[in-house]
Design an enzyme around this catalytic site. Structure first.
Site, PDB file in Angstrom:
ATOM      1  N   ASN A  48       0.797  -1.231   0.000  1.00  0.00           N
ATOM      2  CA  ASN A  48       0.000   0.000   0.000  1.00  0.00           C
ATOM      3  C   ASN A  48       0.830   1.283   0.000  1.00  0.00           C
ATOM      4  O   ASN A  48       0.378   2.310  -0.486  1.00  0.00           O
ATOM      5  CB  ASN A  48      -0.984  -0.007   1.181  1.00  0.00           C
ATOM      6  CG  ASN A  48      -0.292  -0.093   2.514  1.00  0.00           C
ATOM      7  OD1 ASN A  48       0.607  -0.896   2.719  1.00  0.00           O
ATOM      8  ND2 ASN A  48      -0.720   0.748   3.438  1.00  0.00           N
ATOM      9  N   GLY A  69       2.260  -5.573   7.668  1.00  0.00           N
ATOM     10  CA  GLY A  69       1.259  -6.374   6.972  1.00  0.00           C
ATOM     11  C   GLY A  69       0.109  -6.734   7.880  1.00  0.00           C
ATOM     12  O   GLY A  69      -0.244  -5.979   8.791  1.00  0.00           O
ATOM     13  N   GLU A  89       4.355  -3.918  12.338  1.00  0.00           N
ATOM     14  CA  GLU A  89       3.455  -2.789  12.112  1.00  0.00           C
ATOM     15  C   GLU A  89       2.269  -3.369  11.360  1.00  0.00           C
ATOM     16  O   GLU A  89       2.364  -3.653  10.162  1.00  0.00           O
ATOM     17  CB  GLU A  89       4.152  -1.684  11.315  1.00  0.00           C
ATOM     18  CG  GLU A  89       3.460  -0.335  11.432  1.00  0.00           C
ATOM     19  CD  GLU A  89       2.183  -0.265  10.636  1.00  0.00           C
ATOM     20  OE1 GLU A  89       1.087  -0.380  11.250  1.00  0.00           O
ATOM     21  OE2 GLU A  89       2.244  -0.124   9.421  1.00  0.00           O
ATOM     22  N   LEU A  90       1.163  -3.549  12.079  1.00  0.00           N
ATOM     23  CA  LEU A  90       0.035  -4.299  11.533  1.00  0.00           C
ATOM     24  C   LEU A  90      -1.131  -3.364  11.226  1.00  0.00           C
ATOM     25  O   LEU A  90      -0.936  -2.185  10.974  1.00  0.00           O
ATOM     26  CB  LEU A  90      -0.349  -5.411  12.501  1.00  0.00           C
ATOM     27  CG  LEU A  90       0.825  -6.317  12.926  1.00  0.00           C
ATOM     28  CD1 LEU A  90       0.357  -7.381  13.900  1.00  0.00           C
ATOM     29  CD2 LEU A  90       1.496  -6.949  11.711  1.00  0.00           C
ATOM     30  N   CYS A 128      -3.305   1.501   6.891  1.00  0.00           N
ATOM     31  CA  CYS A 128      -3.560   0.934   8.223  1.00  0.00           C
ATOM     32  C   CYS A 128      -4.316   1.906   9.122  1.00  0.00           C
ATOM     33  O   CYS A 128      -5.013   1.488  10.048  1.00  0.00           O
ATOM     34  CB  CYS A 128      -2.244   0.548   8.890  1.00  0.00           C
ATOM     35  SG  CYS A 128      -1.294  -0.668   7.973  1.00  0.00           S
ATOM     36  N   GLU A 177     -10.606  -5.045   9.799  1.00  0.00           N
ATOM     37  CA  GLU A 177      -9.942  -3.994   9.029  1.00  0.00           C
ATOM     38  C   GLU A 177     -10.463  -4.011   7.601  1.00  0.00           C
ATOM     39  O   GLU A 177     -10.307  -4.995   6.875  1.00  0.00           O
ATOM     40  CB  GLU A 177      -8.424  -4.200   9.025  1.00  0.00           C
ATOM     41  CG  GLU A 177      -7.697  -3.120   8.248  1.00  0.00           C
ATOM     42  CD  GLU A 177      -6.184  -3.299   8.248  1.00  0.00           C
ATOM     43  OE1 GLU A 177      -5.483  -2.290   8.101  1.00  0.00           O
ATOM     44  OE2 GLU A 177      -5.717  -4.439   8.402  1.00  0.00           O
TER      45      GLU A 177
END
Length: 479
Positions: free
Chosen positions: A155, A230, A250-251, A284, A378
């Site tokens: 992204n 991800g 980093e989710l 995110c 999400e």
């Protein structure tokens, strides 16, 4: 159109011979724009061996030289800004106005990494705080961990690679990079630019491929730190495979923005429209859940609809396009399924809700139930949901009732209320009089709960990509 090639880069060589290849297609036009060369398991083994063998060599490069290389890379990227932005738009379907911003942020991230290379500072610690240490003194140093595995998403395919490779090299580590398969072209082009800036050939190895390639990397004992951006499912798999390694995650998130009854509704609606649908919501921290005080729900809904209908949908390569495509048609199909589910469960469709290939029109849903996917999971797509609340305590409770906790936004003119909400929300960052979707690249970025472990931002990433070494001097004991 010239077909571009994305290739693995291993032990100082571009790999292309006798390897499986797949076509890269524009998600907007569907035409073939490039070719991706897939790494084999042997290629990954060679990359791991190369990265491991190079770690001492990279660690010996003086900090000032690492800083120069990163700053040269930033300067080169500035010169190539238009070309890189167009390539991201072509490969991802992200509008040009957004990709130009991403390239600007990437330039800044590389510059920041270069600056932080000179700030690997320790401290001196007197021993006489302890009776046993009256004749001792210690000094601490930040030293490289060795090999950093960087696994990046599609992204923000340029800036998130910079956020991993930049700090890792600034700290004196060698890197093995596995970019998202959907955006291998931009990762390849960035590596070419880094090499042109003077990055040593042994500093970064790049492998291209799917899940199996990533698993081979993360479970290897030659890796010291895994930096992954991800989804939660992949992150859990990484944690299971990583064994005794430091893992930085980093989710995702289902970010909430609260609009209180005293808020500037025009500002709130304008910002929610702009930040809820940029990159088709594939962020995110993209605005997803908008908790609106019931007294202003009708007015806010109408204003938000007005702003959303102003957004121009179309070719991501055109400068005035606001909304391009999702990463592929499968993602668009999933988004439509989630919209339909929420409507079937009782949500009101205010606008949008239509699919055109890989594009989904910006969609506003009113009052979807909290068990619908658009609320509790999400979205990672162009959907925002307006959810009424009666009291600010209810808004806080509903925001926190999530397995995620990345960032949140709040619109209010009451300082005491802003203070209360900011300290009550279970998230990594709160933006007051702004939406959840605001990030500066030198700030610590990350979340709690299923939103991750650790923080990005060059200064903060470097803390996790170095170890503290202590050197103690024991002085002679006076007779």
């Amino acid at each position: 159109m010239t077909v571009k090639k994305a290739q693995p880069y291993i032990n100082g060589e571009w790999i292309s011979q006798e390897r499986e290849t797949i076509s890269i297609r524009s998600p907007y036009s569907g035409e073939v724009i490039g070719e991706q060369v897939l790494a084999t398991t042997s290629d990954v083994e060679n990359a791991l061996a190369s990265a491991y063998a190079a770690k001492k060599e990279i660690a010996k490069i003086p900090a000032y030289e690492r800083a120069k290389i990163l700053k040269r890379a930033a300067a080169l990227l500035e010169q190539e800004k238009e070309r890189f932005a167009q390539l991201i738009s072509l490969e991802l379907g992200k509008p040009l106005k957004n990709t130009l911003d991403e390239v600007s942020r990437s330039i800044e991230t590389l510059e920041l990494s270069g600056e932080e290379a000179k700030r690997l500072m320790g401290e001196t610690l007197p021993g006489d705080a302890s009776e046993r240490g009256t004749k001792a003194i210690a000094a601490t140093f930040r030293v490289p961990v060795g090999v950093v595995a960087a696994v990046t998403p599609f992204n923000a395919p340029l800036n998130l690679v910079c956020h991993k490779v930049g700090p890792a090299f600034a700290a004196g580590n060698s890197v093995i990079l596995k970019p998202a398969p959907q955006t291998a072209l931009i990762a390849t082009e960035l590596l070419r630019l880094l090499l042109e800036a003077g990055l040593p050939e042994s500093a970064v190895n790049v492998v291209l491929g799917g899940v199996e390639i990533g698993q081979q990397i993360v479970k290897d004992d030659r890796i010291n730190v895994i930096s992954f951006t991800g989804g939660v499912v992949a992150a859990r798999n990484i944690c299971e495979l990583a064994n005794m390694k430091k893992v930085l995650l980093e989710l995702g998130g289902n970010a909430a923005t609260i609009v209180h009854e005293d808020a500037d509704l025009k500002r709130a609606a304008t910002m929610c429209a702009r930040t809820g649908f940029s990159n088709s919501g594939q962020s995110c921290i993209s605005v997803q859940r908008i908790y609106v005080h019931q007294a202003v729900v009708p007015a806010f809904t109408e204003r938000l609809k007005e702003e959303v209908l102003k957004l121009k949908i179309g070719d991501p390569l055109l400068p005035d396009t606001d909304v391009g495509t999702l990463v592929d048609t499968s993602a668009a199909k999933r988004i439509m399924e989630w919209i339909n589910e929420s409507v079937n469960l009782g949500a009101t469709l205010i606008c949008g809700g239509k699919q055109h290939g890989a594009t989904v029109e910006p969609t506003i849903l009113l009052n979807p139930p909290k068990n619908s996917k658009v609320v509790c999971q999400e979205v990672f797509g162009p959907i925002v949901s307006i959810i009424p609340y009666e009291s600010i305590e209810e808004a806080i409770e509903e925001t926190n009732d999530s397995s995620f906790g990345l960032q949140a936004g709040l619109f209010t003119n009451q300082m005491d209320l802003a203070y209360k909400v900011a300290h009550s929300l279970e998230v990594g960052g709160v933006v007051i009089n702004g939406t959840s979707n605001f990030r500066l690249d030198h700030w610590p970025y990350g979340g709690v709960k299923n939103s991750g472990i650790g923080r990005e931002g060059p200064r903060y990433a470097i803390e996790d990509m170095t170890e503290t070494k202590m050197i103690v001097l024991q002085l002679p004991i006076n007779e």
